[in-house]
Design a protein around this motif. Sequence first.
Motif, PDB file in Angstrom:
ATOM      1  N   GLU A  64      31.116  35.253  53.865  1.00 54.78           N
ATOM      2  CA  GLU A  64      30.179  36.018  53.189  1.00 54.78           C
ATOM      3  C   GLU A  64      30.598  36.348  51.489  1.00 54.78           C
ATOM      4  O   GLU A  64      31.832  36.447  51.142  1.00 54.78           O
ATOM      5  CB  GLU A  64      30.572  37.687  53.901  1.00 54.78           C
ATOM      6  CG  GLU A  64      29.934  37.465  55.361  1.00 54.78           C
ATOM      7  CD  GLU A  64      30.152  38.233  56.064  1.00 54.78           C
ATOM      8  OE1 GLU A  64      30.132  39.812  55.329  1.00 54.78           O
ATOM      9  OE2 GLU A  64      30.420  38.432  57.002  1.00 54.78           O
ATOM     10  N   THR A  65      29.411  36.632  51.065  1.00 52.03           N
ATOM     11  CA  THR A  65      29.922  36.642  49.183  1.00 52.03           C
ATOM     12  C   THR A  65      28.958  37.417  49.167  1.00 52.03           C
ATOM     13  O   THR A  65      28.328  37.251  49.813  1.00 52.03           O
ATOM     14  CB  THR A  65      29.925  35.341  48.366  1.00 52.03           C
ATOM     15  OG1 THR A  65      28.887  35.321  49.142  1.00 52.03           O
ATOM     16  CG2 THR A  65      31.491  33.911  48.952  1.00 52.03           C
ATOM     17  N   LYS A  66      28.914  38.379  48.421  1.00 50.12           N
ATOM     18  CA  LYS A  66      27.988  38.860  47.782  1.00 50.12           C
ATOM     19  C   LYS A  66      27.333  39.044  46.288  1.00 50.12           C
ATOM     20  O   LYS A  66      26.383  39.447  45.645  1.00 50.12           O
ATOM     21  CB  LYS A  66      28.583  40.694  47.199  1.00 50.12           C
ATOM     22  CG  LYS A  66      29.968  41.394  48.565  1.00 50.12           C
ATOM     23  CD  LYS A  66      30.895  42.748  47.452  1.00 50.12           C
ATOM     24  CE  LYS A  66      31.332  42.989  49.018  1.00 50.12           C
ATOM     25  NZ  LYS A  66      31.803  44.048  48.632  1.00 50.12           N
ATOM     26  N   LEU A  67      28.108  38.381  45.617  1.00 52.05           N
ATOM     27  CA  LEU A  67      27.278  37.960  44.418  1.00 52.05           C
ATOM     28  C   LEU A  67      27.850  36.169  44.137  1.00 52.05           C
ATOM     29  O   LEU A  67      26.980  36.011  43.309  1.00 52.05           O
ATOM     30  CB  LEU A  67      29.033  37.917  43.393  1.00 52.05           C
ATOM     31  CG  LEU A  67      29.217  39.640  43.092  1.00 52.05           C
ATOM     32  CD1 LEU A  67      30.491  40.031  41.854  1.00 52.05           C
ATOM     33  CD2 LEU A  67      27.775  39.922  42.363  1.00 52.05           C
ATOM     34  N   LYS A 127      37.393  40.357  44.046  1.00 49.28           N
ATOM     35  CA  LYS A 127      37.475  39.715  44.938  1.00 49.28           C
ATOM     36  C   LYS A 127      37.204  38.497  45.115  1.00 49.28           C
ATOM     37  O   LYS A 127      36.110  38.772  45.481  1.00 49.28           O
ATOM     38  CB  LYS A 127      38.071  40.453  46.317  1.00 49.28           C
ATOM     39  CG  LYS A 127      39.199  39.471  47.286  1.00 49.28           C
ATOM     40  CD  LYS A 127      38.862  40.284  48.197  1.00 49.28           C
ATOM     41  CE  LYS A 127      39.018  39.749  49.607  1.00 49.28           C
ATOM     42  NZ  LYS A 127      39.081  40.712  50.621  1.00 49.28           N
ATOM     43  N   CYS A 128      37.734  37.051  44.829  1.00 49.74           N
ATOM     44  CA  CYS A 128      37.469  35.853  44.890  1.00 49.74           C
ATOM     45  C   CYS A 128      37.384  34.996  45.222  1.00 49.74           C
ATOM     46  O   CYS A 128      39.289  35.145  44.986  1.00 49.74           O
ATOM     47  CB  CYS A 128      37.539  35.497  43.268  1.00 49.74           C
ATOM     48  SG  CYS A 128      37.103  33.315  43.468  1.00 49.74           S
ATOM     49  N   ALA A 184      34.235  40.170  53.733  1.00 51.18           N
ATOM     50  CA  ALA A 184      33.635  39.745  52.600  1.00 51.18           C
ATOM     51  C   ALA A 184      34.305  39.206  51.527  1.00 51.18           C
ATOM     52  O   ALA A 184      35.241  40.120  50.990  1.00 51.18           O
ATOM     53  CB  ALA A 184      32.909  41.025  52.866  1.00 51.18           C
ATOM     54  N   HIS A 185      33.631  38.744  50.742  1.00 55.45           N
ATOM     55  CA  HIS A 185      34.330  38.704  48.837  1.00 55.45           C
ATOM     56  C   HIS A 185      33.254  38.446  48.133  1.00 55.45           C
ATOM     57  O   HIS A 185      32.011  38.418  48.544  1.00 55.45           O
ATOM     58  CB  HIS A 185      34.709  36.680  49.291  1.00 55.45           C
ATOM     59  CG  HIS A 185      36.062  36.557  49.986  1.00 55.45           C
ATOM     60  ND1 HIS A 185      35.898  35.715  51.289  1.00 55.45           N
ATOM     61  CD2 HIS A 185      37.388  36.342  50.259  1.00 55.45           C
ATOM     62  CE1 HIS A 185      36.344  35.968  51.937  1.00 55.45           C
ATOM     63  NE2 HIS A 185      37.288  36.112  51.484  1.00 55.45           N
ATOM     64  N   ASP A 186      33.515  39.641  47.403  1.00 54.40           N
ATOM     65  CA  ASP A 186      33.150  39.449  45.839  1.00 54.40           C
ATOM     66  C   ASP A 186      32.343  38.454  45.586  1.00 54.40           C
ATOM     67  O   ASP A 186      31.074  37.589  44.763  1.00 54.40           O
ATOM     68  CB  ASP A 186      33.543  39.729  45.234  1.00 54.40           C
ATOM     69  CG  ASP A 186      33.917  41.377  45.331  1.00 54.40           C
ATOM     70  OD1 ASP A 186      32.970  42.181  45.703  1.00 54.40           O
ATOM     71  OD2 ASP A 186      35.029  41.944  44.837  1.00 54.40           O
ATOM     72  N   ILE A 195      32.519  33.534  35.812  1.00 55.18           N
ATOM     73  CA  ILE A 195      32.951  34.609  37.108  1.00 55.18           C
ATOM     74  C   ILE A 195      33.384  35.903  35.782  1.00 55.18           C
ATOM     75  O   ILE A 195      32.895  37.052  36.124  1.00 55.18           O
ATOM     76  CB  ILE A 195      35.079  33.991  37.411  1.00 55.18           C
ATOM     77  CG1 ILE A 195      34.457  33.123  38.280  1.00 55.18           C
ATOM     78  CG2 ILE A 195      34.977  35.282  37.929  1.00 55.18           C
ATOM     79  CD1 ILE A 195      36.208  32.664  38.697  1.00 55.18           C
ATOM     80  N   GLU A 196      33.448  35.372  34.775  1.00 52.00           N
ATOM     81  CA  GLU A 196      33.139  36.539  33.368  1.00 52.00           C
ATOM     82  C   GLU A 196      31.570  37.345  33.875  1.00 52.00           C
ATOM     83  O   GLU A 196      32.062  38.792  33.916  1.00 52.00           O
ATOM     84  CB  GLU A 196      34.226  36.097  32.668  1.00 52.00           C
ATOM     85  CG  GLU A 196      35.414  36.143  32.000  1.00 52.00           C
ATOM     86  CD  GLU A 196      35.464  35.431  30.754  1.00 52.00           C
ATOM     87  OE1 GLU A 196      34.972  35.531  30.315  1.00 52.00           O
ATOM     88  OE2 GLU A 196      36.922  36.184  30.683  1.00 52.00           O
ATOM     89  N   LYS A 197      31.254  37.228  33.847  1.00 51.74           N
ATOM     90  CA  LYS A 197      29.562  37.264  33.672  1.00 51.74           C
ATOM     91  C   LYS A 197      29.274  37.939  34.853  1.00 51.74           C
ATOM     92  O   LYS A 197      28.603  39.151  35.107  1.00 51.74           O
ATOM     93  CB  LYS A 197      28.871  35.619  34.193  1.00 51.74           C
ATOM     94  CG  LYS A 197      28.578  35.161  32.192  1.00 51.74           C
ATOM     95  CD  LYS A 197      26.840  34.252  32.508  1.00 51.74           C
ATOM     96  CE  LYS A 197      27.543  33.095  31.374  1.00 51.74           C
ATOM     97  NZ  LYS A 197      26.541  32.267  31.128  1.00 51.74           N
TER      98      LYS A 197
END
Length: 87
Positions: free
Chosen positions: A62-65, A2-3, A41-43, A83-85
């Motif tokens: 908030e983001t995880k990545l 989820k972006c 929360a978004h990835d 994003i693919e990485k």
Amino acid sequence: MKCGVRFCGGCNPRYDRGKALEKIKEQLTDVDFVHAAEGEAHDLLLVIGGCTNCCASYDQFETKLGILKMWDKTHIDQICDEIEKKN
């Protein structure tokens, strides 16, 4: 994945930011792009600025990545690769 997507205010856009997002979505069909929302929360967060200032605020999300920023249509392929990485 989820972006969350955050656009700048568009006061001085030098390219069509909406079309840029559409091109990214076409290349990354397995990513769920949503408008970034506070308290959710978004990835990943993609900040799409219209010029080199890329002034859109994003500290409230908030983001995880992490966060990716673009401010030119020439960044589309690079953003897709990043994003693919992380996906």
